[in-house]
Design a protein around this motif. Structure first.
Motif, PDB file in Angstrom:
ATOM      1  N   ARG A 179       0.902  -1.651   0.134  1.00  0.00           N
ATOM      2  CA  ARG A 179       0.368  -0.192   0.534  1.00  0.00           C
ATOM      3  C   ARG A 179       0.629   1.466  -0.073  1.00  0.00           C
ATOM      4  NH1 ARG A 179      -4.673  -0.419   4.359  1.00  0.00           N
ATOM      5  NH2 ARG A 179      -5.317   1.479   3.070  1.00  0.00           N
ATOM      6  N   GLU A 180       2.273   1.170   0.802  1.00  0.00           N
ATOM      7  CA  GLU A 180       2.566   2.504   0.781  1.00  0.00           C
ATOM      8  C   GLU A 180       3.263   2.887  -0.817  1.00  0.00           C
ATOM      9  OE1 GLU A 180       5.426  -1.353   2.614  1.00  0.00           O
ATOM     10  OE2 GLU A 180       2.936  -0.180   2.647  1.00  0.00           O
ATOM     11  N   TRP A 181       3.937   1.580  -1.795  1.00  0.00           N
ATOM     12  CA  TRP A 181       3.868   2.408  -3.091  1.00  0.00           C
ATOM     13  C   TRP A 181       2.805   2.588  -3.430  1.00  0.00           C
ATOM     14  CZ3 TRP A 181       9.325   2.501  -4.543  1.00  0.00           C
ATOM     15  CH2 TRP A 181      10.428   1.373  -3.755  1.00  0.00           C
ATOM     16  N   GLN A 182       1.504   2.290  -3.351  1.00  0.00           N
ATOM     17  CA  GLN A 182       0.721   2.408  -4.704  1.00  0.00           C
ATOM     18  C   GLN A 182       0.764   3.960  -5.391  1.00  0.00           C
ATOM     19  OE1 GLN A 182      -2.863   0.093  -3.216  1.00  0.00           O
ATOM     20  NE2 GLN A 182      -1.985  -1.468  -3.609  1.00  0.00           N
ATOM     21  N   PRO A 183       0.539   4.262  -4.029  1.00  0.00           N
ATOM     22  CA  PRO A 183      -0.208   6.441  -4.393  1.00  0.00           C
ATOM     23  C   PRO A 183       1.434   6.363  -4.977  1.00  0.00           C
ATOM     24  CG  PRO A 183      -0.129   6.137  -2.223  1.00  0.00           C
ATOM     25  CD  PRO A 183       0.328   4.453  -2.085  1.00  0.00           C
ATOM     26  N   LEU A 184       2.532   6.216  -5.219  1.00  0.00           N
ATOM     27  CA  LEU A 184       3.966   6.350  -5.959  1.00  0.00           C
ATOM     28  C   LEU A 184       3.341   5.954  -6.998  1.00  0.00           C
ATOM     29  CD1 LEU A 184       6.305   8.773  -5.545  1.00  0.00           C
ATOM     30  CD2 LEU A 184       7.788   6.340  -4.973  1.00  0.00           C
ATOM     31  N   TYR A 185       3.723   4.711  -6.870  1.00  0.00           N
ATOM     32  CA  TYR A 185       3.438   4.503  -8.649  1.00  0.00           C
ATOM     33  C   TYR A 185       1.845   5.010  -9.218  1.00  0.00           C
ATOM     34  CZ  TYR A 185       2.099   0.478 -11.570  1.00  0.00           C
ATOM     35  OH  TYR A 185       1.641  -0.179 -13.112  1.00  0.00           O
ATOM     36  N   LYS A 186       0.737   5.350  -9.060  1.00  0.00           N
ATOM     37  CA  LYS A 186      -0.438   5.850  -9.652  1.00  0.00           C
ATOM     38  C   LYS A 186       0.035   7.512 -10.390  1.00  0.00           C
ATOM     39  CE  LYS A 186      -3.565   4.963  -6.434  1.00  0.00           C
ATOM     40  NZ  LYS A 186      -4.740   5.554  -5.864  1.00  0.00           N
ATOM     41  N   GLN A 223      -7.223  16.975 -11.833  1.00  0.00           N
ATOM     42  CA  GLN A 223      -7.819  16.450 -11.150  1.00  0.00           C
ATOM     43  C   GLN A 223      -7.275  15.255 -10.122  1.00  0.00           C
ATOM     44  OE1 GLN A 223     -11.866  16.417 -11.846  1.00  0.00           O
ATOM     45  NE2 GLN A 223     -11.363  18.142 -12.824  1.00  0.00           N
ATOM     46  N   SER A 224      -6.549  14.384 -11.297  1.00  0.00           N
ATOM     47  CA  SER A 224      -6.030  12.808 -10.875  1.00  0.00           C
ATOM     48  C   SER A 224      -5.639  13.108  -9.688  1.00  0.00           C
ATOM     49  CB  SER A 224      -5.548  11.810 -12.134  1.00  0.00           C
ATOM     50  OG  SER A 224      -4.983  11.028 -10.884  1.00  0.00           O
ATOM     51  N   LEU A 225      -4.134  14.107 -10.188  1.00  0.00           N
ATOM     52  CA  LEU A 225      -2.711  13.917  -9.947  1.00  0.00           C
ATOM     53  C   LEU A 225      -3.117  14.686  -7.571  1.00  0.00           C
ATOM     54  CD1 LEU A 225      -1.174  15.733 -12.487  1.00  0.00           C
ATOM     55  CD2 LEU A 225      -0.308  13.644 -11.295  1.00  0.00           C
ATOM     56  N   GLU A 226      -3.572  15.913  -8.126  1.00  0.00           N
ATOM     57  CA  GLU A 226      -4.325  16.100  -6.868  1.00  0.00           C
ATOM     58  C   GLU A 226      -5.185  14.809  -5.711  1.00  0.00           C
ATOM     59  OE1 GLU A 226      -7.243  19.650  -7.728  1.00  0.00           O
ATOM     60  OE2 GLU A 226      -6.185  20.725  -7.381  1.00  0.00           O
ATOM     61  N   SER A 227      -5.803  14.261  -6.082  1.00  0.00           N
ATOM     62  CA  SER A 227      -6.132  13.212  -5.774  1.00  0.00           C
ATOM     63  C   SER A 227      -5.308  12.310  -4.734  1.00  0.00           C
ATOM     64  CB  SER A 227      -7.286  12.579  -6.978  1.00  0.00           C
ATOM     65  OG  SER A 227      -7.713  11.646  -5.674  1.00  0.00           O
ATOM     66  N   ILE A 228      -4.164  12.355  -5.948  1.00  0.00           N
ATOM     67  CA  ILE A 228      -2.752  11.099  -5.565  1.00  0.00           C
ATOM     68  C   ILE A 228      -2.018  12.107  -4.071  1.00  0.00           C
ATOM     69  CG2 ILE A 228      -0.906   9.564  -6.601  1.00  0.00           C
ATOM     70  CD1 ILE A 228      -2.297   9.766  -9.380  1.00  0.00           C
ATOM     71  N   LEU A 229      -2.180  12.872  -4.934  1.00  0.00           N
ATOM     72  CA  LEU A 229      -0.719  13.932  -3.779  1.00  0.00           C
ATOM     73  C   LEU A 229      -1.657  13.578  -2.719  1.00  0.00           C
ATOM     74  CD1 LEU A 229       0.409  16.595  -6.475  1.00  0.00           C
ATOM     75  CD2 LEU A 229       1.974  15.720  -5.399  1.00  0.00           C
ATOM     76  N   THR A 230      -2.819  13.213  -2.547  1.00  0.00           N
ATOM     77  CA  THR A 230      -3.134  13.819  -1.443  1.00  0.00           C
ATOM     78  C   THR A 230      -3.320  12.810  -0.386  1.00  0.00           C
ATOM     79  OG1 THR A 230      -5.469  15.446  -2.423  1.00  0.00           O
ATOM     80  CG2 THR A 230      -5.936  13.481  -0.170  1.00  0.00           C
ATOM     81  N   GLU A 231      -3.116  11.423  -0.964  1.00  0.00           N
ATOM     82  CA  GLU A 231      -2.724  10.309  -0.725  1.00  0.00           C
ATOM     83  C   GLU A 231      -1.425  10.459  -0.147  1.00  0.00           C
ATOM     84  OE1 GLU A 231      -4.214   6.477  -2.724  1.00  0.00           O
ATOM     85  OE2 GLU A 231      -4.483   7.762  -4.107  1.00  0.00           O
ATOM     86  N   LEU A 232      -0.364  10.797  -0.817  1.00  0.00           N
ATOM     87  CA  LEU A 232       1.191  11.174  -0.655  1.00  0.00           C
ATOM     88  C   LEU A 232       1.539  11.619   0.592  1.00  0.00           C
ATOM     89  CD1 LEU A 232       3.055  11.048  -4.609  1.00  0.00           C
ATOM     90  CD2 LEU A 232       3.199   9.075  -2.293  1.00  0.00           C
ATOM     91  N   THR A 233       1.032  13.032   0.554  1.00  0.00           N
ATOM     92  CA  THR A 233       0.689  13.739   1.888  1.00  0.00           C
ATOM     93  C   THR A 233       1.296  13.272   3.190  1.00  0.00           C
ATOM     94  OG1 THR A 233      -1.033  14.645   1.731  1.00  0.00           O
ATOM     95  CG2 THR A 233       0.681  16.083   0.351  1.00  0.00           C
ATOM     96  N   GLY A 234       0.243  12.612   3.349  1.00  0.00           N
ATOM     97  CA  GLY A 234      -0.213  11.536   4.552  1.00  0.00           C
ATOM     98  C   GLY A 234       0.933  10.466   4.615  1.00  0.00           C
TER      99      GLY A 234
END
Length: 524
Positions: A179-186, A223-234
């Motif tokens: 799970r920790e790799w998934q946002p970075l991959y996306k 929009q997709s990038l903003e959503s993914i970055l929200t996942e990554l920042t946490g």
């Protein structure tokens, strides 16, 4: 039957070849799932599992059944150039491909087609995914897009967004399990697809970079990038992810400096990643040093503006102050974006410097430069930016007066905050709207503190109703006068209100319906 199917196949040879070409582009030989689909489709032809049951000459529809684990029915509509299957799989399924190949065998070799399709396989996507490095992830994107986006292909309409969606779906299958790799991959995949499509549009004649379809594709990606970055920042970062962040830094710089057209959109993505993702000071200093070494890449890019981004991020207020000390009106749009960037990055001192520099140009910019249809949006953006900054009374007055009619609400609350109730009333007498809008602008607050200042406004709105000369408007005028009476009681001006109503009745004595409504409202 065999001869009739042979004849049908040859008569519709162009249709069969076209559809197989579509299947070749949609199915990727490097994908394990697609390779298995084609293998089973070829097997169904060799095993004679595709049975053509009947052909409707009137509708030009050929009906076939495919003996599989669960039998499937395929309809080939030659007239409308459409295939359908009753199996649950979306898009291409092995039954449709099998039926096409069963027709294809009447004028060419299925084995040759299968071999030619497989020969395009360069590397197994699964192996690249398992390797887990920026280079392997980039090769995965390239491998899929090379098939879907060959050189010279012109993307029409929603084809740009369709390519993006298709590639994302294919690469989704190879996302890491952790799970920790998934946002970075996306994030890596989304940004790589964005860069590849933009480069293709730049390099292929026949594309309009300013088309609505291109802008729709950009909006989807952002929009997709903003959503993914929200996942990554946490999430905490793993040491092993450092090379991927280096690759992302290079990738977003390439999008900004090497792609052409719609610079504001490219800059938006660049700023987004630097404000949210790349927060390490050494990385930011490295990027600034690189920008300092560059010559101006193109006429649409201002290196000085880019450097100011990093003055904000690195808290170099002195350099920022120096950089914006000679700004002109034509640079206001860039400064708005820079201030928004500073707010998003949480750099309040830099945000304050930028906004104070913008203030002298604000009125001319909003009232003359910004298109009318965008003024309300810009005023709201300015209001949100300036609410974080401590301004003097003179600066606040200058700001809100610059908003004009589009800033009535924020200017109203500013006047209330400063206790300038007479100015509040004068503002709304100069810009009449409606009682409901007055309430949105703080009418109840003014009534609590300075009710006498509101009475002229009630008179103004009541007179506006009377001029309409209908009983419904007279009823509304009476309601307004009742509110005016309440304000007069609060202000200790009951006698004044009674004299006012006597004057109204005398002035409009010929309006019988109005007189009746006044009587019903007990205002006489």
């Amino acid at each position: 039957m065999a001869l009739s199917i042979s004849q049908i196949a040859k008569e519709h040879q162009e249709f069969v070849l076209t559809k197989l070409k579509e299947a070749e582009q949609a199915l990727h030989p490097s994908s394990t799932e697609d390779e298995e689909l084609v293998r089973r489709a070829v097997f169904s032809v060799r095993n004679k599992s595709v049975i053509f049951e009947r052909f409707n000459g009137a509708s030009s529809i050929l009906y076939a059944s495919v003996q599989d684990v669960r039998p499937a029915s395929v309809e080939i509509d030659f007239a409308n150039e459409h295939l359908s299957c009753n199996c649950p799989q979306l898009k291409w399924c092995r039954h449709q491909v099998g039926a096409l190949l069963a027709l294809y065998q009447y004028f060419d070799s299925v084995q040759n087609w299968s071999s030619a399709w497989r020969s395009q396989k360069t590397v197994e996507l699964k192996f690249l995914a398992d390797e887990r490095s920026p280079e392997s992830w980039q090769r995965m994107v390239h491998e899929v897009m090379r098939r879907l986006l060959p050189p010279g292909r012109i993307l029409e309409g929603y084809g740009i967004s369709a390519i993006r969606t298709d590639v994302l779906e294919r690469l989704q299958r190879h996302m890491p399990f952790e799970r920790e790799w998934q946002p970075l991959y996306k994030l890596f995949v989304e940004l790589s697809i964005f860069n590849t499509i933009w480069r293709h549009v730049n390099e292929t004649q026949g594309h309009s970079i300013d088309s609505p379809y291109m802008k729709y594709f950009i909006d989807q990606s952002v929009q997709s990038l903003e959503s993914i970055l929200t996942e990554l920042t946490g999430r905490s970062r793993l040491f092993a992810t450092d090379p991927f962040y280096d690759a992302l830094q290079h990738l977003v710089r390439e999008i900004l400096l090497e792609r052409q057209g719609l610079f504001a959109n490219r800059l938006q993505i660049y700023m987004l990643l630097w404000a949210v993702l790349f927060y390490e000071k050494p990385r930011r200093e490295q990027e600034l040093a690189l920008l300092n070494k560059l010559n101006e890449p193109s006429s649409e890019i201002s290196l000085q503006s880019l450097k100011m981004l990093f003055y904000v991020l690195l808290q170099k207020e002195d350099l920022l102050q120096e950089g914006i000390s000679h700004i002109q009106l034509q640079q206001m749009a860039d400064l708005v974006e820079l201030a928004t960037f500073a707010k998003r990055a949480g750099e309040l001192p830099a945000q304050t410097i930028i906004l104070r520099a913008m203030l002298p140009f604000t009125e001319v910019f909003l009232q003359q430069i910004v298109p009318v249809v965008q003024r309300a949006q810009y005023v709201r953006q300015f209001q949100l930016l300036y609410e974080d900054v401590q301004l003097t009374d003179e600066e606040e007055a200058l700001l809100y007066s610059a908003f004009g009619v589009y800033g009535l609400q924020p200017f109203s609350f500013f006047l209330i905050k400063k206790g300038r109730y007479q100015d509040w009333a004068a503002l709304h007498q100069l810009n009449p709207s409606s009682l409901s809008y007055l309430e949105m602008c703080g009418l109840k607050d003014v009534l609590q503190v300075a009710p006498a200042t509101v009475m002229p406004l009630y008179h103004l709105y009541a007179m506006a109703e009377i001029t309409q000369k209908s009983r419904m408007n007279y009823k509304q005028a009476v309601r307004i006068w009742k509110s005016m009476r309440s304000a007069a009681k609060r202000a200790g001006k009951v006698a004044y209100f009674e004299t006012y109503m006597q004057t109204i009745r005398s002035e409009f004595k010929r309006l019988r319906a109005l007189q009746e409504e006044i009587e019903k409202g007990n205002l006489g």
